[in-house]
Scaffold this active site. Structure first.
Site, PDB file in Angstrom:
ATOM      1  N   PHE A   1      -2.912  15.753   4.149  1.00 27.60           N
ATOM      2  CA  PHE A   1      -3.000  15.191   2.804  1.00 27.60           C
ATOM      3  C   PHE A   1      -1.649  15.307   2.095  1.00 27.60           C
ATOM      4  CE2 PHE A   1      -4.128  14.782  -1.608  1.00 27.60           C
ATOM      5  CZ  PHE A   1      -5.063  13.759  -1.568  1.00 27.60           C
TER       6      PHE A   1
ATOM      7  N   ARG B  20       1.725  12.353  -9.022  1.00 26.72           N
ATOM      8  CA  ARG B  20       2.172  10.973  -8.783  1.00 26.72           C
ATOM      9  C   ARG B  20       3.659  10.804  -9.100  1.00 26.72           C
ATOM     10  NH1 ARG B  20      -2.225   7.635  -7.747  1.00 26.72           N
ATOM     11  NH2 ARG B  20      -4.144   8.066  -8.874  1.00 26.72           N
TER      12      ARG B  20
ATOM     13  N   GLU C 228       0.842  -1.203   0.000  1.00 20.42           N
ATOM     14  CA  GLU C 228       0.000   0.000   0.000  1.00 20.42           C
ATOM     15  C   GLU C 228       0.871   1.244   0.000  1.00 20.42           C
ATOM     16  OE1 GLU C 228      -3.291   0.980   0.343  1.00 20.42           O
ATOM     17  OE2 GLU C 228      -4.342  -0.413   1.664  1.00 20.42           O
ATOM     18  N   ASP C 229       0.425   2.277  -0.668  1.00 18.53           N
ATOM     19  CA  ASP C 229       1.109   3.562  -0.601  1.00 18.53           C
ATOM     20  C   ASP C 229       0.914   4.202   0.773  1.00 18.53           C
ATOM     21  OD1 ASP C 229      -1.624   3.885  -1.007  1.00 18.53           O
ATOM     22  OD2 ASP C 229      -1.440   5.355  -2.605  1.00 18.53           O
TER      23      ASP C 229
ATOM     24  N   ASP D 270      -4.713   5.233   5.711  1.00 17.88           N
ATOM     25  CA  ASP D 270      -5.322   6.377   6.392  1.00 17.88           C
ATOM     26  C   ASP D 270      -6.346   5.836   7.393  1.00 17.88           C
ATOM     27  OD1 ASP D 270      -6.562   8.710   7.144  1.00 17.88           O
ATOM     28  OD2 ASP D 270      -7.057   9.394   5.138  1.00 17.88           O
TER      29      ASP D 270
HETATM   30  P1  IMP Z   1      -8.000   4.530   3.648  1.00 20.38           P
HETATM   31  O1  IMP Z   1      -8.903   3.529   3.064  1.00 20.38           O
HETATM   32  O2  IMP Z   1      -8.720   5.637   4.362  1.00 20.38           O
HETATM   33  O3  IMP Z   1      -6.916   3.922   4.542  1.00 20.38           O
HETATM   34  O4  IMP Z   1      -7.293   5.287   2.466  1.00 20.38           O
HETATM   35  C1  IMP Z   1      -6.350   4.640   1.695  1.00 20.38           C
HETATM   36  C2  IMP Z   1      -6.278   5.209   0.308  1.00 20.38           C
HETATM   37  O5  IMP Z   1      -6.730   6.560   0.243  1.00 20.38           O
HETATM   38  C3  IMP Z   1      -4.830   5.229  -0.149  1.00 20.38           C
HETATM   39  O6  IMP Z   1      -4.491   4.025  -0.798  1.00 20.38           O
HETATM   40  C4  IMP Z   1      -4.798   6.439  -1.039  1.00 20.38           C
HETATM   41  O7  IMP Z   1      -5.171   6.077  -2.343  1.00 20.38           O
HETATM   42  C5  IMP Z   1      -5.838   7.372  -0.479  1.00 20.38           C
HETATM   43  N1  IMP Z   1      -5.244   8.373   0.426  1.00 20.38           N
HETATM   44  C6  IMP Z   1      -5.353   8.426   1.773  1.00 20.38           C
HETATM   45  N2  IMP Z   1      -4.669   9.475   2.262  1.00 20.38           N
HETATM   46  C7  IMP Z   1      -4.115  10.091   1.210  1.00 20.38           C
HETATM   47  C8  IMP Z   1      -3.245  11.239   1.076  1.00 20.38           C
HETATM   48  O8  IMP Z   1      -2.857  11.921   2.040  1.00 20.38           O
HETATM   49  N3  IMP Z   1      -2.868  11.547  -0.193  1.00 20.38           N
HETATM   50  C9  IMP Z   1      -3.256  10.837  -1.279  1.00 20.38           C
HETATM   51  N4  IMP Z   1      -4.048   9.765  -1.194  1.00 20.38           N
HETATM   52  C10 IMP Z   1      -4.466   9.378   0.038  1.00 20.38           C
END
Ligand code: IMP
Length: 177
Positions: free
Chosen positions: A155, A168, A102-103, A106
């Site tokens: 963010f 990106r 995963e990148d 959150d």
């Molecule tokens: P989660 O499901 O809330 O954990 O969010 C995960 C996904 O949301 C990541 O794989 C990203 O694609 C996107 N995301 C969450 N935070 C950020 C951020 O700060 N910048 C860009 N994309 C984010």
């Protein structure tokens, strides 16, 4: 030609390219040690993990497979709470050691959904490697086995991460003011 406006909008550096490089090498060494003699499959989560996965794969000194899952959860800066599979694995993962790459984690919604989905395919093991982790106090479930950097709740863009598909290709992780 790059317009002056585009140049002015360059995000501030949060994690410099050299720091990311060094950490990816460490993660790769750890994974190489932990998975020695096993059949590792790296599953990248599209699109954000494509840069991290490309570097991580080259830092792992093991024979491995690479596959991808595409998922959409985010629109702009706000999570919609809706998770949808847009791209699926090309090969079975039964009896294989799977590392979900995963990148950023959150809320953990994406990770939780994917882990649940992948677990139904009976991998031998299933762990997560995330470059970035936000605080996400409410997160439940599986801890992240390999984490690049904890970051504050803001963010971020770059190194695969986007803001409405921009940034990106930045070699560092930054934030937009
Ligand atoms: P989660 O499901 O809330 O954990 O969010 C995960 C996904 O949301 C990541 O794989 C990203 O694609 C996107 N995301 C969450 N935070 C950020 C951020 O700060 N910048 C860009 N994309 C984010």
């Amino acid at each position: 030609m790059v317009s002056p406006t585009a140049a002015e909008e360059k995000p501030e550096v949060l994690i410099a390219a050299a720091r990311i490089r060094a950490r990816v090498v460490e993660l790769g060494a750890e994974i190489t040690r932990d998975y020695s003699g096993r059949r590792l499959v790296l599953v990248g989560v599209l699109k954000g993990s494509f840069v991290f996965l490309a570097d991580l794969a080259r830092a792992i000194d093991l024979p491995l497979e690479v596959d991808f899952m595409g998922i959409s959860t985010y629109e702009g800066r706000r999570s919609t709470g809706v998770v949808r599979i847009t791209v699926d694995l090309t090969r079975p993962i039964e009896d294989k050691d799977v590392l979900l790459v995963e990148d950023i984690v959150d809320s953990g919604l994406t990770m939780g959904y994917l882990l649940e989905n992948l677990a139904t395919r009976r991998p031998r093991s299933l762990e997560v490697c995330a470059l970035l982790e936000k605080p996400g106090a409410a997160r439940r479930g599986k801890p992240i086995a390999y984490r690049g950097f904890p970051i504050e709740d803001r963010f971020v863009v770059g190194y695969g991460l986007d803001q409405d598909e921009r940034f990106r290709n930045l070699p560092y992780v930054g934030f937009v003011r």
